[in-house]
Write a protein that holds these residues in place. Sequence first.
Motif, PDB file in Angstrom:
ATOM      1  N   VAL A 151      37.271  43.970  40.727  1.00 23.05           N
ATOM      2  CA  VAL A 151      37.984  43.156  41.715  1.00 23.05           C
ATOM      3  C   VAL A 151      38.062  44.023  42.961  1.00 23.05           C
ATOM      4  O   VAL A 151      38.578  45.151  42.905  1.00 23.05           O
ATOM      5  N   ALA A 163      39.111  38.177  38.999  1.00 24.82           N
ATOM      6  CA  ALA A 163      38.036  38.428  39.963  1.00 24.82           C
ATOM      7  C   ALA A 163      37.669  37.160  40.721  1.00 24.82           C
ATOM      8  O   ALA A 163      37.500  37.166  41.944  1.00 24.82           O
ATOM      9  N   SER A 169      39.105  38.505  44.126  1.00 26.49           N
ATOM     10  CA  SER A 169      38.174  39.505  44.634  1.00 26.49           C
ATOM     11  C   SER A 169      37.538  39.078  45.948  1.00 26.49           C
ATOM     12  O   SER A 169      37.262  37.891  46.169  1.00 26.49           O
TER      13      SER A 169
END
Length: 471
Positions: free
Chosen positions: A219, A256, A260
């Motif tokens: 991430v 993620a 992210s």
Amino acid sequence: MNNIRFPLTLVCLAALAASSLAQGQGLRPGMGITDIMRAGPRLGPPTTAPRSTAAATGAPVQRSAEYIVALVNSEPITNTEVQTRLTRILKENPEAERMPRPELTRLVLERLIAERAQLQAAKDAGIKVDELAIDQAEQTVARQNQISMVELQRRVGEEGISVKSFRNDLRDQLLLTRLREREVESKVKVSDVEVDQFIRDQRSGTNAAVPPDINIAQVLIAVPEDASDAQVATLQQRAQSVAQRARAGEDFAKLAQELSDSPDRANGGALGMRSAERYPTLFVDATQSTPVNGIVGPIRSGAGFHVLKLLAKSQPGASDAIVTQTEVRHILLRNDPKRTTAQAVAQLAEFKERLQKGTADFASLARDNSQDASAKEGGDLGWSRPGQFVPEFEEAMNRLAPGQISDPVVSRFGVHLIQVVARREAKLSQTEQREAARAVLRDKKIDEAFEAWAQEVRARAYVEYRDPPQS
């Protein structure tokens, strides 16, 4: 200011030198100190090298910054070229400062001589690089540094490099890559006997020095170039929150996908199973003692704060190796005198538009248009393992989530339209274990063969040394 890590093409692309700014493998035009030490024969100027009259008589010498330091088959290398490369190396490899400057300068000059001889060999062989391939390489640099093309060009300018020079560097590295493929890679073979021995050594622990294959997910909380201290602190706190949630058991892939700032978020942040040598050193060092499924971070790079999860780790060819496999298909339009690369890109872009509108079927388009053996299978390449495809193809494939279709991708074979069908974590079959082992052995043989070939090219070149480089 963060230095740009320039992706070196696959003279590295097979080795794609790891970038400390990006989460994937990277290419840098220009080589680090380790590369210089390994590249080509270490031949310095001969003791009989020509000197200026003033130097020979001991009189003071006043030189402008720009002058010729060597000729390679009558083609000049200038003092400015040496100093520019030297400056770049020192920025990217601070440890190089420990080497005496005259020795480092000599090695840089020898590296440039070796490169110039190889580029001349590429020209003699009729190898060319299309502007679209350079565009793609430039986009890869920006993507791996987690920045836009506009920001890339700004940072390149701040490094004292014009966009034209930067693109020329990319062109040269692509030429060297294709020359290596033509002169070395196509001639390297690995026997079944060598594969058998490698697997035996791996299982007995004899090959402990062979780097493991790893799969890391991340991430990324990106930090803008001009972020204030307060902004950095806020972003670091956000990254720490992500790490705490991951350690508490939340689904890392979901974190993620939701949080992210990296393009790999579509894949749950997974960067793919590949040799540790093809990961950024920052990531490898951070996860060195981490167990599988362990969480690391946040750690800081030029791109921002990274929270990492070690998804898998195994030795190449091991019987228990688990890798990320990708089911993929493509349409390939090969390089053709009747169709330029730009025309092939335009045709595949039109195919993608039709596919996204639902007015065409991928398999049908592949059967009717693809110039690859997979055309009869609707472009299906089956389940692939990491390292199976050329890096240009694999880099684009790894950025796709299942169901997604790439933009046209230029490779040494032509132009591809790629679709990822599915992904899975799977144990390698016995056949796949052998192919993974064969790939490791082949890479090692290619490196050895390339070093010997590069020395031959250097030995054949006529090199005339002029006055030595000066800062």
